[in-house]
Write a protein that holds these residues in place. Sequence first.
Motif, PDB file in Angstrom:
ATOM      1  N   ILE A  54     -22.524  61.644   9.559  1.00 31.56           N
ATOM      2  CA  ILE A  54     -21.425  61.412  10.495  1.00 31.56           C
ATOM      3  C   ILE A  54     -21.516  60.058  11.214  1.00 31.56           C
ATOM      4  O   ILE A  54     -20.510  59.361  11.314  1.00 31.56           O
ATOM      5  N   PRO A  55     -22.687  59.625  11.713  1.00 33.18           N
ATOM      6  CA  PRO A  55     -22.715  58.301  12.373  1.00 33.18           C
ATOM      7  C   PRO A  55     -22.264  57.168  11.447  1.00 33.18           C
ATOM      8  O   PRO A  55     -21.534  56.268  11.882  1.00 33.18           O
ATOM      9  N   ASN A  56     -22.673  57.206  10.181  1.00 33.10           N
ATOM     10  CA  ASN A  56     -22.240  56.170   9.234  1.00 33.10           C
ATOM     11  C   ASN A  56     -20.735  56.222   9.010  1.00 33.10           C
ATOM     12  O   ASN A  56     -20.069  55.190   8.929  1.00 33.10           O
ATOM     13  N   LEU A  57     -20.204  57.430   8.906  1.00 31.22           N
ATOM     14  CA  LEU A  57     -18.768  57.593   8.743  1.00 31.22           C
ATOM     15  C   LEU A  57     -18.022  57.046   9.959  1.00 31.22           C
ATOM     16  O   LEU A  57     -17.033  56.322   9.828  1.00 31.22           O
ATOM     17  N   MET A  58     -18.525  57.360  11.157  1.00 30.33           N
ATOM     18  CA  MET A  58     -17.883  56.865  12.381  1.00 30.33           C
ATOM     19  C   MET A  58     -17.925  55.346  12.456  1.00 30.33           C
ATOM     20  O   MET A  58     -16.939  54.716  12.837  1.00 30.33           O
TER      21      MET A  58
END
Length: 198
Positions: A54-58
């Motif tokens: 999720i952090p990479n996607l964000m």
Amino acid sequence: MSGGIIALIVIGVIVLIVLFWAVAQYNGFVRLRNLVQESWRQIDVELHRRHDLIPNLMETVKGYAAHERGVFEQVAAARSAAAGPVSGPADQAAKENQLTQALGRLFAVAEAYPQLRASENFGQLQAELTNTEDRIAAGRRFYNANVRTLNTKVETFPPNVIAKMFGFQRAEYFEVDNPAVRNAPRLDFNGNGPILDR
């Protein structure tokens, strides 16, 4: 042989049969409990993988839509809650529910940015997240099947006698409460524009 000796032998055989049955039931409960725990650990691995993606996607979405701070904060808060300590599968399911809803809002933001949708990095992250969601769903089905087997054995007579004697208890199911989020969010980019499909 006198009648008393035959009666003692019959009683001894009955006691041995009951003892063997009790040992078999106890061992069955241990196997089921371990299977439930092992299947939960498999879900936990996939949930951690989801939380790590999720952090990479964000960050990828932020590169195109930095002004959408409210959505990023909601996703970050939901991710922190889901990745934090939980009291059991039902609590984890509730937190994952909130995270799935927040991710749906993030994907809705992504729909407004054609360059983002065309980004190779975004596509790879989305594919990894979808794959992880599928593995979580498969793990949830396996876990819940094991829970159902354990719970049935804990509640049925006569195995429930052994369950009570040795403290074997029902396990919690891992279920999503909201039917709208039972499936992983999936973007379908057809020729007419993006569609958020659940």
